[in-house]
Write an enzyme that holds these catalytic residues in place. Structure first.
Site, PDB file in Angstrom:
ATOM      1  N   GLU A  93       0.823  -1.201   0.000  1.00 55.90           N
ATOM      2  CA  GLU A  93       0.000   0.000   0.000  1.00 55.90           C
ATOM      3  C   GLU A  93       0.863   1.259   0.000  1.00 55.90           C
ATOM      4  O   GLU A  93       1.970   1.273   0.541  1.00 55.90           O
ATOM      5  CB  GLU A  93      -0.932   0.009   1.211  1.00 55.90           C
ATOM      6  CG  GLU A  93      -2.008  -1.047   1.062  1.00 55.90           C
ATOM      7  CD  GLU A  93      -2.920  -1.139   2.259  1.00 55.90           C
ATOM      8  OE1 GLU A  93      -4.119  -1.366   2.049  1.00 55.90           O
ATOM      9  OE2 GLU A  93      -2.450  -0.991   3.391  1.00 55.90           O
ATOM     10  N   CYS A 106       3.595   8.591   0.990  1.00 56.88           N
ATOM     11  CA  CYS A 106       4.093   7.689   2.023  1.00 56.88           C
ATOM     12  C   CYS A 106       4.344   6.332   1.356  1.00 56.88           C
ATOM     13  O   CYS A 106       3.405   5.660   0.923  1.00 56.88           O
ATOM     14  CB  CYS A 106       3.036   7.602   3.123  1.00 56.88           C
ATOM     15  SG  CYS A 106       3.487   6.494   4.446  1.00 56.88           S
ATOM     16  N   CYS A 113       6.548  -6.658   7.273  1.00 59.97           N
ATOM     17  CA  CYS A 113       7.645  -6.088   8.048  1.00 59.97           C
ATOM     18  C   CYS A 113       8.081  -7.103   9.099  1.00 59.97           C
ATOM     19  O   CYS A 113       7.263  -7.843   9.635  1.00 59.97           O
ATOM     20  CB  CYS A 113       7.172  -4.809   8.738  1.00 59.97           C
ATOM     21  SG  CYS A 113       8.494  -3.930   9.605  1.00 59.97           S
ATOM     22  N   CYS A 117       6.407  -4.530  15.637  1.00 56.58           N
ATOM     23  CA  CYS A 117       6.029  -3.532  16.646  1.00 56.58           C
ATOM     24  C   CYS A 117       4.579  -3.796  17.065  1.00 56.58           C
ATOM     25  O   CYS A 117       3.713  -4.037  16.219  1.00 56.58           O
ATOM     26  CB  CYS A 117       6.174  -2.123  16.068  1.00 56.58           C
ATOM     27  SG  CYS A 117       7.883  -1.762  15.588  1.00 56.58           S
ATOM     28  N   CYS A 120       1.546  -1.741  15.517  1.00 59.03           N
ATOM     29  CA  CYS A 120       1.520  -1.506  14.069  1.00 59.03           C
ATOM     30  C   CYS A 120       0.830  -2.654  13.335  1.00 59.03           C
ATOM     31  O   CYS A 120       1.172  -3.824  13.512  1.00 59.03           O
ATOM     32  CB  CYS A 120       2.945  -1.328  13.543  1.00 59.03           C
ATOM     33  SG  CYS A 120       3.007  -1.043  11.773  1.00 59.03           S
ATOM     34  N   GLY A 166       6.856  -1.659   6.197  1.00 60.94           N
ATOM     35  CA  GLY A 166       8.255  -2.095   6.182  1.00 60.94           C
ATOM     36  C   GLY A 166       9.194  -1.208   6.964  1.00 60.94           C
ATOM     37  O   GLY A 166       8.860  -0.090   7.357  1.00 60.94           O
ATOM     38  N   SER A 221      11.589   6.352  15.237  1.00 65.04           N
ATOM     39  CA  SER A 221      10.385   6.057  16.018  1.00 65.04           C
ATOM     40  C   SER A 221      10.796   5.846  17.464  1.00 65.04           C
ATOM     41  O   SER A 221      11.448   4.866  17.792  1.00 65.04           O
ATOM     42  CB  SER A 221       9.700   4.800  15.464  1.00 65.04           C
ATOM     43  OG  SER A 221       9.147   5.097  14.204  1.00 65.04           O
ATOM     44  N   ASN A 297      -3.321   5.319  15.972  1.00 69.54           N
ATOM     45  CA  ASN A 297      -4.406   5.008  15.038  1.00 69.54           C
ATOM     46  C   ASN A 297      -4.822   3.554  15.221  1.00 69.54           C
ATOM     47  O   ASN A 297      -4.016   2.657  14.991  1.00 69.54           O
ATOM     48  CB  ASN A 297      -3.939   5.203  13.592  1.00 69.54           C
ATOM     49  CG  ASN A 297      -3.654   6.659  13.288  1.00 69.54           C
ATOM     50  OD1 ASN A 297      -4.445   7.530  13.629  1.00 69.54           O
ATOM     51  ND2 ASN A 297      -2.518   6.923  12.679  1.00 69.54           N
ATOM     52  N   CYS A 340      -0.960   6.332   9.605  1.00 70.96           N
ATOM     53  CA  CYS A 340       0.243   5.611  10.047  1.00 70.96           C
ATOM     54  C   CYS A 340      -0.121   4.323  10.767  1.00 70.96           C
ATOM     55  O   CYS A 340      -0.964   4.330  11.657  1.00 70.96           O
ATOM     56  CB  CYS A 340       1.030   6.413  11.071  1.00 70.96           C
ATOM     57  SG  CYS A 340       1.584   7.970  10.524  1.00 70.96           S
TER      58      CYS A 340
HETATM   59  N1  SAH Z   1       9.498   0.990  10.167  1.00 69.77           N
HETATM   60  C1  SAH Z   1       9.590   2.409  10.123  1.00 69.77           C
HETATM   61  C2  SAH Z   1       8.660   3.060   9.126  1.00 69.77           C
HETATM   62  C3  SAH Z   1       7.212   2.601   9.088  1.00 69.77           C
HETATM   63  S1  SAH Z   1       6.176   3.145  10.376  1.00 69.77           S
HETATM   64  C4  SAH Z   1       9.452   2.971  11.533  1.00 69.77           C
HETATM   65  O1  SAH Z   1       9.167   2.224  12.444  1.00 69.77           O
HETATM   66  O2  SAH Z   1       9.644   4.170  11.732  1.00 69.77           O
HETATM   67  C5  SAH Z   1       6.024   4.872  10.173  1.00 69.77           C
HETATM   68  C6  SAH Z   1       5.534   5.580  11.422  1.00 69.77           C
HETATM   69  O3  SAH Z   1       4.193   5.203  11.756  1.00 69.77           O
HETATM   70  C7  SAH Z   1       6.376   5.222  12.637  1.00 69.77           C
HETATM   71  O4  SAH Z   1       6.685   6.333  13.407  1.00 69.77           O
HETATM   72  C8  SAH Z   1       5.462   4.289  13.379  1.00 69.77           C
HETATM   73  O5  SAH Z   1       5.820   4.210  14.710  1.00 69.77           O
HETATM   74  C9  SAH Z   1       4.112   4.918  13.133  1.00 69.77           C
HETATM   75  N2  SAH Z   1       3.011   4.016  13.428  1.00 69.77           N
HETATM   76  C10 SAH Z   1       2.995   2.680  13.295  1.00 69.77           C
HETATM   77  N3  SAH Z   1       1.810   2.172  13.713  1.00 69.77           N
HETATM   78  C11 SAH Z   1       1.058   3.214  14.089  1.00 69.77           C
HETATM   79  C12 SAH Z   1      -0.283   3.340  14.586  1.00 69.77           C
HETATM   80  N4  SAH Z   1      -1.067   2.285  14.758  1.00 69.77           N
HETATM   81  N5  SAH Z   1      -0.732   4.570  14.877  1.00 69.77           N
HETATM   82  C13 SAH Z   1       0.057   5.661  14.662  1.00 69.77           C
HETATM   83  N6  SAH Z   1       1.307   5.611  14.190  1.00 69.77           N
HETATM   84  C14 SAH Z   1       1.815   4.391  13.914  1.00 69.77           C
END
Ligand code: SAH
Length: 352
Positions: A93, A106, A113, A117, A120, A166, A221, A297, A340
């Site tokens: 996506e 984005c 990935c 996390c 996520c 990713g 992050s 989110n 995000c």
């Molecule tokens: N792997 C990388 C890039 C992808 S995530 C990273 O971790 O930075 C991009 C951003 O979205 C990161 O800051 C991540 O922490 C945030 N993110 C991931 N899941 C989220 C969620 N459910 N709500 C809000 N932000 C989120």
């Protein structure tokens, strides 16, 4: 069997120049090709300008296929989410986020990935594979094409952020090459400060960044400075602790006005207390830091919740006391699961 052709979009200009030199082709070819496909945005092979021998070389050896847009979701706030199908039928996506009649794109860097996390949605998919350079560049080119066709009056993509599916530093080589193509004067001509790579803190990638990555912005992050909490949120914190991550991030050469962006995801009742804010402020106050506060989110099946606006504001006010510049990231596109952390192509596919 006919040998498989190579994608044109995986070549940096320098690589293309080397290739042309190796085959004794006229040296003007690579920049002409770049101009044709990136500046003029042509999809079909170049028929004009190129010397005849270069043209047949291009026809015989390159293909120009790009990921295919399978579905497009547009939200009320003009956010657009694309589901792309790749050659091997994997899905990724990409999101266009609007601001002032322009867009930030984005991009995804992997199918799924490996970081897992806990907040996520993408992490629940696991890692399927890395994206190739042409699949990264292709997201930009096809989203741009869609914009020009569908919103001709506001079709400019100004910023590129690697914040989709990713961990970009886990796919260093392809991401690096894609950045070189984005930055190339003959390619997409983006300014270095218009590109941001966001990392969960993958130190092997940060180690290479300093010497190898073109000068683009870095975002880390953060999400918590308390070990137990960050371990739970970002499991690789156990292997690559945030203190080390920050050391590496700060060594990355930065221009005068540039700083490391720290993304701080606010989860209700987990990392959004006054104490969390004070510890974060104290951790960042001596650093060249900029904080992006992101209210969580939600996505199907998650144990976490988004805090109230009042809590987000209270957190920000505490960071202000430490003189850490902070921006609350406005949530866009969440009604179409494009915000995000809401990207999960498997789910996207089932829903569409
Ligand atoms: N792997 C990388 C890039 C992808 S995530 C990273 O971790 O930075 C991009 C951003 O979205 C990161 O800051 C991540 O922490 C945030 N993110 C991931 N899941 C989220 C969620 N459910 N709500 C809000 N932000 C989120």
């Amino acid at each position: 069997m006919e040998p498989l052709k190579t994608s044109f979009y995986q070549f940096t200009l320098k690589e293309l120049q080397e290739l042309f030199a190796t085959y004794g082709l006229p040296p003007s070819g690579p920049s002409l090709l770049y101009n044709w496909h990136y500046k003029k945005r042509m999809k079909q092979p170049c028929e004009t300008d190129l010397a005849k021998m270069s043209r047949s070389f291009v026809y015989e050896n390159f293909d120009f296929e790009l990921p295919k847009i399978q579905t497009v979701h547009e939200s009320q706030d003009k956010t657009v989410k694309f589901l792309f199908e790749l050659r091997d039928q994997q899905k990724i996506e990409t999101v266009l986020i609007p601001f002032n009649k322009k867009y930030t794109i984005c991009l995804s860097s992997q199918v799924g990935c490996a970081m897992k996390c806990s907040f996520c949605f993408t992490g629940t998919q696991g890692l399927k594979r890395n994206l190739t350079t042409e699949e990264i560049i292709g997201q930009f080119l096809e989203a741009q094409r869609w914009l020009t066709e569908n919103r001709p009056n506001d079709d400019k993509i100004l910023n590129v952020v690697f914040m989709g599916q990713g961990e970009p530093l886990h796919n260093f080589d392809a991401v690096k090459k894609a950045c070189e193509i984005f930055l190339s004067q003959h390619g997409l001509s983006l300014a270095p400060h218009k590109i941001t790579i966001s990392t969960a803190g993958y130190i092997p990638g940060l180690e290479r960044w300093k010497n190898e990555m073109p000068k683009v912005n870095i975002a880390v992050s953060l999400h918590s400075v308390i070990k137990e909490k960050r371990d739970k949120l970002i499991p690789i914190n156990q292997r690559y602790p945030i203190e080390d991550v920050v050391k590496f991030a700060e060594q990355i050469p930065q221009g005068k006005t540039r700083f490391v962006t720290y993304e701080y995801l606010l989860i209700d009742g987990f990392n959004d207390s006054a104490e969390d804010a004070h510890l974060t402020g104290a951790f960042l106050e001596s650093k060249n830091a900029y904080v992006s506060l992101i209210p969580f989110n939600p996505f199907p099946g998650t144990e976490y919740q988004r805090p109230s606006i009042a809590k987000v504001e209270a957190f920000k006010l505490i960071l202000d006391q430490y003189k850490v510049p902070t921006l609350v990231r406005k949530t866009k596109g969440d009604e179409i699961l494009a915000a995000c952390g809401q990207l999960n192509s498997k789910y996207g596919l089932e829903k569409n």
